[in-house]
Design a protein around this motif. Structure first.
Motif, PDB file in Angstrom:
ATOM      1  N   ASP A 101     -13.544  35.473  12.629  1.00  0.00           N
ATOM      2  CA  ASP A 101     -13.815  34.258  13.400  1.00  0.00           C
ATOM      3  C   ASP A 101     -12.809  34.164  14.544  1.00  0.00           C
ATOM      4  OD1 ASP A 101     -14.201  31.752  14.456  1.00  0.00           O
ATOM      5  OD2 ASP A 101     -14.366  30.733  12.518  1.00  0.00           O
ATOM      6  N   PRO A 102     -13.233  34.449  15.766  1.00  0.00           N
ATOM      7  CA  PRO A 102     -12.283  34.469  16.882  1.00  0.00           C
ATOM      8  C   PRO A 102     -11.744  33.090  17.242  1.00  0.00           C
ATOM      9  CG  PRO A 102     -14.522  34.742  17.695  1.00  0.00           C
ATOM     10  CD  PRO A 102     -14.598  34.780  16.193  1.00  0.00           C
ATOM     11  N   TYR A 103     -12.428  32.031  16.799  1.00  0.00           N
ATOM     12  CA  TYR A 103     -11.935  30.684  17.115  1.00  0.00           C
ATOM     13  C   TYR A 103     -10.880  30.237  16.113  1.00  0.00           C
ATOM     14  CZ  TYR A 103     -11.902  25.901  18.827  1.00  0.00           C
ATOM     15  OH  TYR A 103     -11.509  24.699  19.364  1.00  0.00           O
ATOM     16  N   ALA A 104     -11.140  30.502  14.822  1.00  0.00           N
ATOM     17  CA  ALA A 104     -10.190  30.087  13.778  1.00  0.00           C
ATOM     18  C   ALA A 104      -8.872  30.839  13.874  1.00  0.00           C
ATOM     19  CB  ALA A 104     -10.810  30.300  12.396  1.00  0.00           C
ATOM     20  N   SER A 105      -8.894  32.058  14.439  1.00  0.00           N
ATOM     21  CA  SER A 105      -7.674  32.866  14.503  1.00  0.00           C
ATOM     22  C   SER A 105      -6.837  32.576  15.747  1.00  0.00           C
ATOM     23  CB  SER A 105      -8.026  34.359  14.458  1.00  0.00           C
ATOM     24  OG  SER A 105      -8.817  34.722  15.569  1.00  0.00           O
ATOM     25  N   LEU A 106      -7.325  31.678  16.623  1.00  0.00           N
ATOM     26  CA  LEU A 106      -6.579  31.319  17.836  1.00  0.00           C
ATOM     27  C   LEU A 106      -6.149  29.858  17.748  1.00  0.00           C
ATOM     28  CD1 LEU A 106      -8.923  32.952  20.530  1.00  0.00           C
ATOM     29  CD2 LEU A 106      -6.906  33.959  19.455  1.00  0.00           C
ATOM     30  N   ASN A 107      -4.889  29.578  18.012  1.00  0.00           N
ATOM     31  CA  ASN A 107      -4.367  28.210  17.940  1.00  0.00           C
ATOM     32  C   ASN A 107      -4.974  27.374  19.064  1.00  0.00           C
ATOM     33  OD1 ASN A 107      -2.805  25.836  17.982  1.00  0.00           O
ATOM     34  ND2 ASN A 107      -0.982  26.907  17.258  1.00  0.00           N
ATOM     35  N   PRO A 108      -5.771  26.342  18.736  1.00  0.00           N
ATOM     36  CA  PRO A 108      -6.454  25.567  19.781  1.00  0.00           C
ATOM     37  C   PRO A 108      -5.512  24.770  20.684  1.00  0.00           C
ATOM     38  CG  PRO A 108      -6.718  24.510  17.640  1.00  0.00           C
ATOM     39  CD  PRO A 108      -6.071  25.838  17.385  1.00  0.00           C
ATOM     40  N   ARG A 109      -4.272  24.567  20.238  1.00  0.00           N
ATOM     41  CA  ARG A 109      -3.317  23.773  21.019  1.00  0.00           C
ATOM     42  C   ARG A 109      -2.498  24.624  21.987  1.00  0.00           C
ATOM     43  NH1 ARG A 109      -0.890  19.133  16.931  1.00  0.00           N
ATOM     44  NH2 ARG A 109      -2.907  18.352  16.184  1.00  0.00           N
ATOM     45  N   HIS A 110      -2.641  25.934  21.885  1.00  0.00           N
ATOM     46  CA  HIS A 110      -1.873  26.824  22.753  1.00  0.00           C
ATOM     47  C   HIS A 110      -2.766  27.429  23.830  1.00  0.00           C
ATOM     48  CE1 HIS A 110       1.609  27.718  19.692  1.00  0.00           C
ATOM     49  NE2 HIS A 110       1.539  26.451  20.065  1.00  0.00           N
ATOM     50  N   SER A 111      -2.202  27.639  24.988  1.00  0.00           N
ATOM     51  CA  SER A 111      -2.936  28.339  26.041  1.00  0.00           C
ATOM     52  C   SER A 111      -3.042  29.812  25.666  1.00  0.00           C
ATOM     53  CB  SER A 111      -2.202  28.204  27.381  1.00  0.00           C
ATOM     54  OG  SER A 111      -0.977  28.936  27.343  1.00  0.00           O
ATOM     55  N   ILE A 112      -3.935  30.528  26.331  1.00  0.00           N
ATOM     56  CA  ILE A 112      -4.112  31.955  26.049  1.00  0.00           C
ATOM     57  C   ILE A 112      -2.808  32.708  26.313  1.00  0.00           C
ATOM     58  CG2 ILE A 112      -5.436  34.020  26.638  1.00  0.00           C
ATOM     59  CD1 ILE A 112      -6.938  31.655  25.138  1.00  0.00           C
ATOM     60  N   LEU A 144     -11.266  40.491  30.757  1.00  0.00           N
ATOM     61  CA  LEU A 144     -11.113  39.127  31.260  1.00  0.00           C
ATOM     62  C   LEU A 144     -10.226  39.168  32.504  1.00  0.00           C
ATOM     63  CD1 LEU A 144     -10.539  37.289  27.847  1.00  0.00           C
ATOM     64  CD2 LEU A 144     -12.642  37.346  29.190  1.00  0.00           C
ATOM     65  N   SER A 145     -10.037  38.014  33.130  1.00  0.00           N
ATOM     66  CA  SER A 145      -9.217  37.952  34.344  1.00  0.00           C
ATOM     67  C   SER A 145      -7.858  37.341  34.048  1.00  0.00           C
ATOM     68  CB  SER A 145      -9.931  37.121  35.411  1.00  0.00           C
ATOM     69  OG  SER A 145     -11.172  37.722  35.758  1.00  0.00           O
ATOM     70  N   SER A 146      -6.882  37.688  34.859  1.00  0.00           N
ATOM     71  CA  SER A 146      -5.514  37.198  34.634  1.00  0.00           C
ATOM     72  C   SER A 146      -5.429  35.677  34.746  1.00  0.00           C
ATOM     73  CB  SER A 146      -4.555  37.858  35.622  1.00  0.00           C
ATOM     74  OG  SER A 146      -4.965  37.622  36.962  1.00  0.00           O
ATOM     75  N   TYR A 147      -6.315  35.056  35.543  1.00  0.00           N
ATOM     76  CA  TYR A 147      -6.249  33.598  35.689  1.00  0.00           C
ATOM     77  C   TYR A 147      -6.704  32.864  34.422  1.00  0.00           C
ATOM     78  CZ  TYR A 147     -11.317  33.727  36.723  1.00  0.00           C
ATOM     79  OH  TYR A 147     -12.683  33.920  36.664  1.00  0.00           O
ATOM     80  N   HIS A 148      -7.319  33.601  33.476  1.00  0.00           N
ATOM     81  CA  HIS A 148      -7.716  32.994  32.199  1.00  0.00           C
ATOM     82  C   HIS A 148      -6.508  32.638  31.330  1.00  0.00           C
ATOM     83  CE1 HIS A 148     -11.898  35.016  32.589  1.00  0.00           C
ATOM     84  NE2 HIS A 148     -12.030  33.718  32.762  1.00  0.00           N
ATOM     85  N   ALA A 149      -5.337  33.138  31.683  1.00  0.00           N
ATOM     86  CA  ALA A 149      -4.147  32.943  30.857  1.00  0.00           C
ATOM     87  C   ALA A 149      -3.797  31.471  30.668  1.00  0.00           C
ATOM     88  CB  ALA A 149      -2.957  33.695  31.470  1.00  0.00           C
ATOM     89  N   LYS A 150      -4.133  30.608  31.648  1.00  0.00           N
ATOM     90  CA  LYS A 150      -3.763  29.196  31.574  1.00  0.00           C
ATOM     91  C   LYS A 150      -4.798  28.353  30.833  1.00  0.00           C
ATOM     92  CE  LYS A 150       0.086  29.662  33.845  1.00  0.00           C
ATOM     93  NZ  LYS A 150       1.373  29.519  33.120  1.00  0.00           N
ATOM     94  N   ARG A 151      -5.903  28.974  30.456  1.00  0.00           N
ATOM     95  CA  ARG A 151      -6.951  28.217  29.752  1.00  0.00           C
ATOM     96  C   ARG A 151      -6.682  28.159  28.250  1.00  0.00           C
ATOM     97  NH1 ARG A 151     -12.683  30.063  32.595  1.00  0.00           N
ATOM     98  NH2 ARG A 151     -12.123  29.485  34.743  1.00  0.00           N
ATOM     99  N   TYR A 152      -7.541  27.384  27.558  1.00  0.00           N
ATOM    100  CA  TYR A 152      -7.402  27.196  26.113  1.00  0.00           C
ATOM    101  C   TYR A 152      -8.623  27.783  25.396  1.00  0.00           C
ATOM    102  CZ  TYR A 152      -3.364  24.252  26.967  1.00  0.00           C
ATOM    103  OH  TYR A 152      -2.110  23.811  27.347  1.00  0.00           O
TER     104      TYR A 152
END
Length: 322
Positions: A101-112, A144-152
């Protein structure tokens, strides 16, 4: 012949069953029941089986996310099962996991950026600027693109989130990646993209994979060798094409007969597996599959079959122990 990266001998995981007021042990679930295999450097070993067969538990045992009941796990001739926490932290830099599950394994409160930078911080890799550069480079590697780093995480689709999960696993430049059902939660068209991505980065980063799945078609696409599990046991293991063309165990034959063929004029016999999957808390005596096997003999009911090798093809079945 490439050298061995991982070797597993007699691995077991039994979960206790407790009941009553004082939680006394009443039995145990044999999730992984005495399995052995090896993985060579640079190859992909697929592990398949139906739900509840113990394949995901095996993946977690290899990472020591859960502790084994018995057996040995050797990574580059170092025994993981006996390592201290500090030693284990160092070796986890070389062994990473991609979850289902790619969503459960990523902390929703942290940016990429925070999510991908975390493994580098934990292992003390690089300066802050070097880590941020690596985050952006790795996002480009996974499409993906480097600008995605600031997204959640919630701002991405399922396929994109799995790409982020793969990027996170790659951050420490590991030698082995254990992928636990990495495409089962994705649409079929996205599955193909993720599988192709995994093959590309395997070549680029000289990776070794253990690919866990229940879909035999998916496993065939990516694996060099395939092992089939049933009720906590590894019942057959062979080169991918050899297994698909010349399967030996009755359970494997039944699974393969159910795989759809993209040819409307092609007809093949479907082998039905009768009965229900037995409980791992009370597995059958002898061969675990004998209660559902049309080839069942008297010895199957009482004696567990030994694994034998026929030209690099391993199988645990009394049909071949004569």
């Amino acid at each position: 012949m490439p050298e061995l990266l991982l070797e597993v001998n007699g691995l077991k995981k039994y979960f206790p069953i407790a009941s009553g007021l004082f939680g006394r042990k009443q039995g145990e679930v044999k999730a992984v029941d005495d399995i052995s295999f090896f993985v060579r450097k640079g190859e992909t070993l697929g592990i398949v089986g139906e739900s509840g067969c113990g394949k995901s538990t095996t993946g977690r045992l290899l990472m020591r996310l859960i502790e084994s009941t018995d057996g040995k796990i050797l990574f580059e001739d170092r025994e993981i099962t006996r390592m201290s926490k500090s030693e284990l932290r160092r070796i986890r830099r070389d062994i990473q996991m991609v979850f289902q599950d790619p969503y459960a394994s990523l902390n929703p409160r942290h940016s990429i950026e925070q999510i991908l930078e975390e493994p580098l911080i934990v292992h003390g890799i690089g300066t802050k600027d070097e880590r941020r550069k690596q985050v952006r480079d790795m996002l480009e590697v996974v499409g993906l693109s480097s600008y995605h780093a600031k997204r959640y995480p919630h701002q991405f689709s399922g396929g994109q989130r799995q790409r982020i999960g793969i990027a996170k696993a790659l951050m420490t430049k590991p030698k082995l990646i254990i992928a636990d059902e990495p495409v089962s939660a994705l649409d079929v068209s996205i599955q193909a993209q993720i599988l192709n991505l995994m093959k590309e980065i395997q070549e680029e980063f000289k990776l070794t994979y253990i690919f866990i799945a229940h879909d035999l078609g998916v496993v065939r696409h990516i694996s060099d060798r395939v092992g089939v599990m049933y009720l906590g046991r590894l019942i057959e293991l062979a080169d991918s094409e050899e297994l698909y063309e010349n399967s030996m165990h009755p359970y494997t034959k039944a699974l393969l007969s159910a795989v759809p063929v993209p040819d409307p004029d092609f007809r093949k016999e479907t082998i039905l597996i009768e009965g229900e999957l037995p409980s791992p808390a009370n597995p059958p005596s002898g061969c675990a599959f004998h209660t559902r096997c049309k080839e069942c003999m008297d010895i199957c009911k009482t004696t567990r079959p030994l694994e034998i090798e026929i030209n690099g093809h391993f199988v645990a079945c009394h049909l071949y122990n004569k």
